[in-house]
Design a protein around this motif. Sequence first.
Motif, PDB file in Angstrom:
ATOM      1  N   ARG A 146       0.792  -1.213   0.000  1.00 12.87           N
ATOM      2  CA  ARG A 146       0.000   0.000   0.000  1.00 12.87           C
ATOM      3  C   ARG A 146       0.839   1.285   0.000  1.00 12.87           C
ATOM      4  O   ARG A 146       0.490   2.268  -0.613  1.00 12.87           O
ATOM      5  N   TYR A 182      -3.442   7.057  -4.960  1.00 12.94           N
ATOM      6  CA  TYR A 182      -4.719   7.163  -5.667  1.00 12.94           C
ATOM      7  C   TYR A 182      -5.122   8.626  -5.767  1.00 12.94           C
ATOM      8  O   TYR A 182      -5.051   9.359  -4.782  1.00 12.94           O
ATOM      9  N   MET A 224      -1.196  16.367   3.167  1.00 13.64           N
ATOM     10  CA  MET A 224      -2.012  15.191   3.482  1.00 13.64           C
ATOM     11  C   MET A 224      -1.450  13.930   2.824  1.00 13.64           C
ATOM     12  O   MET A 224      -1.690  12.824   3.286  1.00 13.64           O
ATOM     13  N   GLY A 225      -0.717  14.115   1.737  1.00  9.76           N
ATOM     14  CA  GLY A 225      -0.091  12.968   1.089  1.00  9.76           C
ATOM     15  C   GLY A 225       0.869  12.238   2.008  1.00  9.76           C
ATOM     16  O   GLY A 225       1.174  11.066   1.803  1.00  9.76           O
ATOM     17  N   TYR A 241       0.308  11.956   5.354  1.00 11.04           N
ATOM     18  CA  TYR A 241      -0.376  11.572   6.583  1.00 11.04           C
ATOM     19  C   TYR A 241      -0.454  10.070   6.817  1.00 11.04           C
ATOM     20  O   TYR A 241      -0.431   9.619   7.954  1.00 11.04           O
ATOM     21  N   ALA A 242      -0.599   9.318   5.721  1.00 16.32           N
ATOM     22  CA  ALA A 242      -0.821   7.885   5.885  1.00 16.32           C
ATOM     23  C   ALA A 242       0.305   7.258   6.703  1.00 16.32           C
ATOM     24  O   ALA A 242       0.084   6.336   7.475  1.00 16.32           O
ATOM     25  N   LEU A 288       1.941   8.714   9.080  1.00 21.21           N
ATOM     26  CA  LEU A 288       2.056   9.276  10.434  1.00 21.21           C
ATOM     27  C   LEU A 288       1.187   8.517  11.421  1.00 21.21           C
ATOM     28  O   LEU A 288       0.042   8.201  11.125  1.00 21.21           O
ATOM     29  N   PHE A 300      -4.056  18.045  -6.480  1.00 20.43           N
ATOM     30  CA  PHE A 300      -4.260  16.607  -6.237  1.00 20.43           C
ATOM     31  C   PHE A 300      -3.068  15.792  -6.717  1.00 20.43           C
ATOM     32  O   PHE A 300      -2.639  14.833  -6.081  1.00 20.43           O
ATOM     33  N   ARG A 322      -0.278  16.167  -4.313  1.00 21.20           N
ATOM     34  CA  ARG A 322      -0.506  15.373  -3.103  1.00 21.20           C
ATOM     35  C   ARG A 322      -0.119  13.918  -3.353  1.00 21.20           C
ATOM     36  O   ARG A 322       0.523  13.285  -2.513  1.00 21.20           O
ATOM     37  N   GLN A 355       3.308  11.353  -1.829  1.00 21.38           N
ATOM     38  CA  GLN A 355       3.297  10.006  -1.249  1.00 21.38           C
ATOM     39  C   GLN A 355       4.519   9.202  -1.669  1.00 21.38           C
ATOM     40  O   GLN A 355       4.783   8.142  -1.122  1.00 21.38           O
TER      41      GLN A 355
END
Lengths: 308, 285, 263
Positions: free
Chosen positions: C77, C82, C103-104, C106-107, C109, C152, C155, C159
């Motif tokens: 993942r 996405y 926010m990209g 954040y996953a 964190l 977008f 972002r 990631q």
Amino acid sequence: MDHLLDFFSFSDPNVVAVVLGAVLLTASSGVVGTFTFLKKKALLGDAIAHAVLPGICAAFLWSGTKDPFVMITGAFLSGWLAVWLMEQIVEKSKIKEDTAIAGVLSVFFGLGILLLTYIQHTGNAAQTGLESFLFGKAAALTGKDLLVFTMTGLLLIITVILFFKELQLIAFDEAYARSLGLPVKKLNLLLTSLTVMAVVTGIQAVGVVLMSAMLITPASAARYWTNRVHRMVWLAAFFGALSGLAGAFVSYTAPAMPTGPWIVVIISGIAVFSFFFAPVRGVLVVRWKRRDLARPARVVLPIDKNKN
Amino acid sequence: MDAFYIIATAALFAISCGLLGAFLLLRRMAMVGDAIAHAVLPGIVIAFLLSGSRDAVWMIPGAAALGILTTFLIEFFHEKVGLQTDAAIGVSFTALFALGIILISVYAGQIDLDQDCVLYGEIAYIPIDLWITDGGQIMGPRALYVGAALLFVNLFFLFAGYRKLQLTTFDPAFAAAAGISVSLWNYLLMGAVSVTTVAAFNSVGAILIVALLVVPPATAYLLTHNLRHMLYLTVVFALLSSFFGYWLAVLLDGSIAGAIVVCSGLFFGLAWLGKGIRRRTDLVF
Amino acid sequence: MTLSASTTAVTFSQLTVTYQEKPALQGINTSLPKGKLIGIIGPNGAGKSTLIKAAMGLLPLTSGEVRLFGDTLEAVRRHVSYVPQRESVDWDFPASVFDVVLMGRYAQLGLFKRPSKEDREIALNSLYKVGMETFQHRQIAQLSGGQQQRVFLARAMAQEADLYFMDEPFAGVDAATETAILEVLRELTTAGKTVIVVHHDLQSAASFFEWVVLLHTSLIASGPVEEVFTRDLLQKTYGGRLNFMADPEEWVKKGAIAAGKIS
């Protein structure tokens, strides 16, 4: 069993008043609620039910009496004002509809409570009974209340019959209705007014919070039995009336029981039953029907696609 | 001193409600907040009947269970039954609220809860309900401690989950794709709303909780484009509404909770008009 | 963690997805290669978005499975990103351009964790890549459609994934943004990343993508653009809807020339 016979013999005039009042009220709010439901504005009824309170209290403060005509005028004014405010907030700010509804509903209700408590503390003797607008008094309906219910109930139903096709159009597709040259704004105002009228009479029987249920739940139940609007209106009225009758019966057999909440619990039961078992859109029924078709469909579909 | 206690308690509840409400507003779930605020009633009554006390230890799990149940019911009616969202909300909470009222009347003799209290609370009696230790020492109003504990729990929740809440609120599809459980955070938020509701229920009542959930954050939302600032402003408006609301109620000799809500509404109106005027003058200059 | 040496980025095996009893995707079987710019093409309602949502685990699969880099989604993942449709979010949300790009990160964190200085640098760098660095403090409500799409994209790049799924990134953007986005996507694939894009415009698709998936609930074709973009297969995908005098082979040729100019 004795209770049942006693109740349905309607020999007690009091029973007749309560039953007729409850049935008329639930049936007419079911009819009006069908259109707010179809407009996907079911919670507007909830908002209006809360928003009439300050109008009623202000009307009482202004007139000093509980003259029903004055009170209803007050209710109309604050109901309209609330709807207008909600529209303005959504149109003229970035606030979304749900927040506008919840905000207007609660602030109007807060203002109503403030006025109500202010009136109560002034010690005005005429004020007793104002709380019936908050919690309802279905079991204590009198002949005079009944007269008012009959008149408003009939008025509501006749108006809906007269404007049926226009109301259906604005509920389904407002933009299209406008393109046909229909006075959409006036029709929306009409629907708002019908809702306010149903609310003003209804809350005296079932109270503010449960009034929302009388507008929303019968229509939700009816939606699962048919795909036609006029049948939906009849069914909503029928389910409403059924719950009104059953609620009155419960409070007849057990006088300590509050009629309004029982009406709501019963109509909710009818709704949940409809969601699952109604022949047209009931979830379990649909699933059961589909299962019969599922197997051949799965084989046929890809072949169909290639043909296209 | 009574005035201080009442204002402080109201402010504590208002801040808790407002901080959670900000996320409800951004998720377009303000009416779900309304639904939960009503639907916790049977939970409170059942907890009361089982425990025989109004102790928060019983009330909070009871209410949290009902809050989660409401959220679940709304989702179930919407997704599995295909009922439109607004109707799903309306059907669920009115049924549960009606059930709560019936329970209250059935057990009227055993429950120290009446209908007025359910709808608009009795914050004026807060200074009477004192927390007295076993040693006999008077510690001040019980509700003040409940409010403080509640705010502490909510702040903990928001600090811990701020970024996850922000992301799942703004873009749930992206969050889910990044492996964050959107429904877990949704249920956590609804759980927090339920617990907050029940703790504030006795003091301010169901509908005024809705106002505290929605109106101060909505005012803040009008004034800023920054989530952090929106939360700070929410706290400010919650404080101002509690303070001015109390004195308005004293002035009119009316319901304190009602007056607090009216004040929060006034602040919203001022912010909205102020925005409008500024926009118009922007055009001129 | 390293990705397996698998040469395919995505493998769909017997994938079927149904929406409320109606099939949205039916028995999809195909593999998509690594390091390519891939377009998913088909008419409205053909299941294009559904296909990438299924790959990202955003909706329940009725049957079949999806493997990314030969592995399960959970295992890889962190290497997958996405980009939802622009309209799927509320652009009135109180946040700045930089907030959204951040926010990209954040996953990765945990609870209580704040983004580190490095996270911020990565986010800022992504903004540079899409040419939006001067907008970093801008409120997202004030962006144009094309700028929203670039945010977008930034972002997603923040990631630092190896595989990107994008839902209609070219929908409703101006010509300048289209070129800018395309350039960024080509840079990504040059760096060995795989980019899979849902796209609805047939004509531009021929020049954008190296590999194309033609979809109409079931899979019509999947392969290099010059092999797949034939009149016959497109007719099959679009049915009667491909009623203009189109010459797909000509588009591909033109596209190759245009691509040659760009690169």
